[in-house]
Design a protein around this motif. Structure first.
Motif, PDB file in Angstrom:
ATOM      1  N   UNK A  48       0.318  -1.297   0.067  1.00  0.00           N
ATOM      2  CA  UNK A  48       0.028  -0.213  -0.108  1.00  0.00           C
ATOM      3  C   UNK A  48       0.803   0.756   0.096  1.00  0.00           C
ATOM      4  N   UNK A  49       0.498   2.290  -0.068  1.00  0.00           N
ATOM      5  CA  UNK A  49       1.077   3.751  -0.366  1.00  0.00           C
ATOM      6  C   UNK A  49       1.876   3.995   1.230  1.00  0.00           C
ATOM      7  N   UNK A  50       1.916   4.073   2.888  1.00  0.00           N
ATOM      8  CA  UNK A  50       2.028   3.420   3.837  1.00  0.00           C
ATOM      9  C   UNK A  50       3.441   2.839   3.303  1.00  0.00           C
ATOM     10  N   UNK A  51       3.344   1.295   2.970  1.00  0.00           N
ATOM     11  CA  UNK A  51       4.206   0.710   2.906  1.00  0.00           C
ATOM     12  C   UNK A  51       5.347   1.318   1.939  1.00  0.00           C
ATOM     13  N   UNK A  52       5.099   1.381   0.547  1.00  0.00           N
ATOM     14  CA  UNK A  52       5.748   2.388   0.039  1.00  0.00           C
ATOM     15  C   UNK A  52       6.685   3.702   0.503  1.00  0.00           C
ATOM     16  N   UNK A  53       5.902   4.146   1.083  1.00  0.00           N
ATOM     17  CA  UNK A  53       6.497   5.155   2.295  1.00  0.00           C
ATOM     18  C   UNK A  53       7.566   5.050   2.960  1.00  0.00           C
ATOM     19  N   UNK A  54       7.064   3.687   3.628  1.00  0.00           N
ATOM     20  CA  UNK A  54       8.404   3.617   5.013  1.00  0.00           C
ATOM     21  C   UNK A  54       9.567   2.653   3.714  1.00  0.00           C
ATOM     22  N   UNK A  55       9.221   1.994   2.817  1.00  0.00           N
ATOM     23  CA  UNK A  55      10.477   1.946   2.117  1.00  0.00           C
ATOM     24  C   UNK A  55      11.338   2.568   1.394  1.00  0.00           C
ATOM     25  N   UNK A  56      10.359   4.184   0.976  1.00  0.00           N
ATOM     26  CA  UNK A  56      11.420   4.808   0.374  1.00  0.00           C
ATOM     27  C   UNK A  56      12.575   5.801   1.991  1.00  0.00           C
ATOM     28  N   UNK A  57      11.719   5.758   2.865  1.00  0.00           N
ATOM     29  CA  UNK A  57      12.528   6.166   3.805  1.00  0.00           C
ATOM     30  C   UNK A  57      13.409   4.988   4.844  1.00  0.00           C
ATOM     31  N   UNK A  58      13.542   3.747   4.392  1.00  0.00           N
ATOM     32  CA  UNK A  58      13.849   2.639   4.624  1.00  0.00           C
ATOM     33  C   UNK A  58      15.587   2.111   4.024  1.00  0.00           C
ATOM     34  N   UNK A  59      15.446   2.725   2.590  1.00  0.00           N
ATOM     35  CA  UNK A  59      16.319   3.056   1.851  1.00  0.00           C
ATOM     36  C   UNK A  59      17.678   4.285   1.790  1.00  0.00           C
ATOM     37  N   UNK A  60      16.642   5.371   2.472  1.00  0.00           N
ATOM     38  CA  UNK A  60      17.598   6.793   2.566  1.00  0.00           C
ATOM     39  C   UNK A  60      18.415   6.162   3.954  1.00  0.00           C
ATOM     40  N   UNK A  61      17.584   6.103   4.867  1.00  0.00           N
ATOM     41  CA  UNK A  61      17.584   5.591   6.454  1.00  0.00           C
ATOM     42  C   UNK A  61      19.239   5.110   6.500  1.00  0.00           C
ATOM     43  N   UNK A  62      19.072   3.772   6.090  1.00  0.00           N
ATOM     44  CA  UNK A  62      20.185   2.860   6.205  1.00  0.00           C
ATOM     45  C   UNK A  62      21.035   2.662   4.520  1.00  0.00           C
ATOM     46  N   UNK A  63      21.398   4.042   4.096  1.00  0.00           N
ATOM     47  CA  UNK A  63      22.425   3.909   2.723  1.00  0.00           C
ATOM     48  C   UNK A  63      23.512   3.935   3.852  1.00  0.00           C
ATOM     49  N   UNK A  64      23.701   4.760   4.928  1.00  0.00           N
ATOM     50  CA  UNK A  64      24.643   5.837   5.426  1.00  0.00           C
ATOM     51  C   UNK A  64      25.109   4.317   5.897  1.00  0.00           C
ATOM     52  N   UNK A  65      24.719   3.550   6.003  1.00  0.00           N
ATOM     53  CA  UNK A  65      25.034   1.525   6.602  1.00  0.00           C
ATOM     54  C   UNK A  65      26.258   0.891   5.427  1.00  0.00           C
ATOM     55  N   UNK A  66      25.959   1.815   3.972  1.00  0.00           N
ATOM     56  CA  UNK A  66      26.771   0.501   3.189  1.00  0.00           C
ATOM     57  C   UNK A  66      28.046   1.632   2.355  1.00  0.00           C
ATOM     58  N   UNK A  67      28.915   0.953   2.322  1.00  0.00           N
ATOM     59  CA  UNK A  67      30.059   1.655   1.700  1.00  0.00           C
ATOM     60  C   UNK A  67      30.269   2.129  -0.111  1.00  0.00           C
ATOM     61  N   UNK A  68      28.560   1.399  -0.619  1.00  0.00           N
ATOM     62  CA  UNK A  68      28.510   1.885  -2.581  1.00  0.00           C
ATOM     63  C   UNK A  68      26.375   2.255  -1.849  1.00  0.00           C
ATOM     64  N   UNK A  69      26.140   2.578  -3.070  1.00  0.00           N
ATOM     65  CA  UNK A  69      25.022   3.338  -2.858  1.00  0.00           C
ATOM     66  C   UNK A  69      23.906   2.014  -3.051  1.00  0.00           C
ATOM     67  N   UNK A  70      23.059   2.204  -2.293  1.00  0.00           N
ATOM     68  CA  UNK A  70      22.130   0.672  -2.136  1.00  0.00           C
ATOM     69  C   UNK A  70      20.632   0.623  -4.169  1.00  0.00           C
ATOM     70  N   UNK A  71      21.081  -0.036  -4.362  1.00  0.00           N
ATOM     71  CA  UNK A  71      20.653  -0.596  -5.189  1.00  0.00           C
ATOM     72  C   UNK A  71      19.548  -1.387  -5.281  1.00  0.00           C
ATOM     73  N   UNK A  72      18.742  -1.463  -4.524  1.00  0.00           N
ATOM     74  CA  UNK A  72      17.501  -1.826  -4.070  1.00  0.00           C
ATOM     75  C   UNK A  72      16.288  -1.216  -4.776  1.00  0.00           C
ATOM     76  N   UNK A  73      15.441  -2.103  -6.165  1.00  0.00           N
ATOM     77  CA  UNK A  73      13.875  -1.162  -6.325  1.00  0.00           C
ATOM     78  C   UNK A  73      12.948  -1.383  -4.785  1.00  0.00           C
ATOM     79  N   UNK A  74      11.951  -0.663  -5.355  1.00  0.00           N
ATOM     80  CA  UNK A  74      10.698  -0.954  -4.599  1.00  0.00           C
ATOM     81  C   UNK A  74      10.267  -0.448  -6.185  1.00  0.00           C
ATOM     82  N   UNK A  75       9.371  -1.847  -5.775  1.00  0.00           N
ATOM     83  CA  UNK A  75       8.115  -2.405  -7.092  1.00  0.00           C
ATOM     84  C   UNK A  75       6.366  -2.433  -7.450  1.00  0.00           C
TER      85      UNK A  75
END
Length: 175
Positions: free
Chosen positions: A101-128
């Protein structure tokens, strides 16, 4: 109860780890995000159907919310490798989130942003999605609990993922 659909490489491996999370009551392996109706494992492994190996997680959102479940997901697999997890290569092993749903989509976008700094390369996880979920064949369900503990591939991949879960989310692991 709530549901989440995640793809992070081999479904045997992600299923095994998510089953150990407090609040998770069920994990089903399956296929999602492709164009062939009712695909088989052999078809998905060919890389021609567009499906990802995924897991459908049923969880008690009063015990673990979707955002925390996503944080676990980003720890237990490498979200920076495109169409690959370890030796598994192909679009069927992509890192992807399939919000329901839209709420999960917004949380998925936020999770990618929140977790990006934990990795040495950009996150390539897609939201589909939205996309149709197809359960995998019976022999893939609860694979680690059965055949997986005799499978050299699973023995090499799953215990390190379980260790990451226990190290990063000790308070979220089932007793």
């Amino acid at each position: 109860m709530a549901e989440a659909i995640l793809a992070g490489g081999c479904f045997w491996c992600t299923e095994a780890v998510l089953r150990d999370v407090n609040g998770v009551s069920g994990v089903e392996s399956g296929y999602i995000g492709g164009t062939v109706p009712n695909p088989t494992y052999k078809q998905v492994c060919s890389g021609t159907t567009g499906h990802a190996e995924g897991i459908r997680v049923t969880f008690d959102d009063a015990v673990i919310d979707y955002a925390t479940l996503l944080d676990v997901f980003f720890v237990i697999h490498d979200p920076t490798t495109l169409n690959r997890q370890g030796n598994d290569v192909g679009t069927q092993y992509r890192s992807a989130l399939f919000p329901l749903d839209d709420a999960q989509r917004a949380q998925a976008e936020a999770a990618i942003a929140r977790n990006a700094s934990h990795w040495p390369a950009p996150i390539v996880t897609t939201i589909e999605g939205p996309a149709t979920w197809y359960p995998a064949e019976d022999y893939h369900q609860e694979y680690w609990e059965g055949e997986g503990q005799r499978n050299p591939y699973c023995l090499a991949v799953i215990p390190p993922k379980l260790n990451k879960l226990r190290k990063s989310f000790a308070d979220r692991v089932k007793a």
